[in-house]
Design an enzyme around this catalytic site. Structure first.
Site, short mmCIF file in Angstrom:
data_model
loop_
_atom_site.label_atom_id
_atom_site.label_comp_id
_atom_site.label_asym_id
_atom_site.label_seq_id
_atom_site.Cartn_x
_atom_site.Cartn_y
_atom_site.Cartn_z
N GLU A 11 0.88 -1.17 0.00
CA GLU A 11 0.00 0.00 0.00
C GLU A 11 0.91 1.21 0.00
O GLU A 11 1.54 1.51 1.00
CB GLU A 11 -0.92 -0.03 1.23
CG GLU A 11 -2.08 0.95 1.15
CD GLU A 11 -1.67 2.36 1.53
OE1 GLU A 11 -1.55 3.20 0.61
OE2 GLU A 11 -1.45 2.62 2.72
N CYS A 45 -1.82 9.01 2.57
CA CYS A 45 -1.62 8.45 1.23
C CYS A 45 -2.74 8.82 0.27
O CYS A 45 -2.52 8.96 -0.93
CB CYS A 45 -1.48 6.93 1.32
SG CYS A 45 -2.90 6.09 2.05
#
Length: 223
Positions: A11, A45
């Site tokens: 991720e 993110c």
């Protein structure tokens, strides 16, 4: 993992677009767009770091995000009056400020912020950059700080192409009152998660992950 031939899930980063169609409540959406990038000082993110606003409302959106930035004025993390704390280190603060300076050298204009707060800590003021071009580092790179680049668009195909013009594909947000427009645009955007009239809302029952350099595999969900 390579040595042991282990399976991996990665991720990674993102440069998530936030697309604002016309006929929205600009003040509400501007505040939400500010929250999408300034939450946690942009160290997220899925931060909404690229703002695409329809040409007919662009100027009002920029004014609204600039006004909303006052809510995110940097303060110490334990300050009960604060909503945005410092960056994680001096290295990261210098990196973010370096991107801002590079953007200005490349021709971007600062609508709000663009400097570090006058405080003892790694604080960068909420920053909105306009007059940006697709090739600029502030548009292409994940800055991981409270910096959003804002661009105009005229139609769905144009903004879909611009939203996908990135090496990342983690998240995206669409703001509109027209459900048909939302579905048509969501189908065009290559991102692991596309939110409608919200941003960074995570449901543990749904898979989470990205495309391209935003990672490999999916987390959460039954699988």
């Amino acid at each position: 993992a390579a040595k042991n031939l282990a399976s991996v899930t990665l991720e990674l980063g993102g440069k998530s677009p936030v697309v604002v169609m016309p006929a929205v409540h600009v003040d509400q959406v501007a505040a939400a767009a500010a929250g999408a990038i300034f939450f946690n000082a942009g160290q997220v993110c899925i931060a909404g770091s690229r703002l695409f606003a329809h040409r007919s409302i662009f100027d009002r959106m920029i004014e609204g995000v600039a006004a909303a930035s006052a809510f995110w004025k940097p303060r110490p993390s334990l300050d009960p009056q604060g909503h945005m704390g410092p960056l994680v280190s001096k290295v990261q603060m210098d990196r973010v400020m370096g991107y801002i300076e590079a953007g200005k050298r490349d021709g971007a204009s600062v609508a709000v912020g663009g400097d570090s707060a006058a405080a003892d800590g790694y604080y960068v003021n909420p920053t909105v950059l306009v007059n940006v071009k697709p090739g600029m580092s502030v548009v292409r790179d994940e800055i991981f700080g409270p910096v959003v680049v804002a661009q105009r668009f005229d139609d769905l195909d144009e903004v879909a192409k611009a939203a996908n013009d990135t090496c990342y594909g983690l998240g995206a947000g669409i703001w509109t009152r027209d459900l048909s427009t939302m579905h048509r645009l969501a189908a065009k955007i290559k991102a692991g998660t596309v939110w409608g009239n919200c941003h960074a809302v995570i449901d543990p029952a749904l898979p989470f992950g990205g495309y391209k350099q935003s990672g490999i595999g999916r987390e959460q969900g039954r699988q």
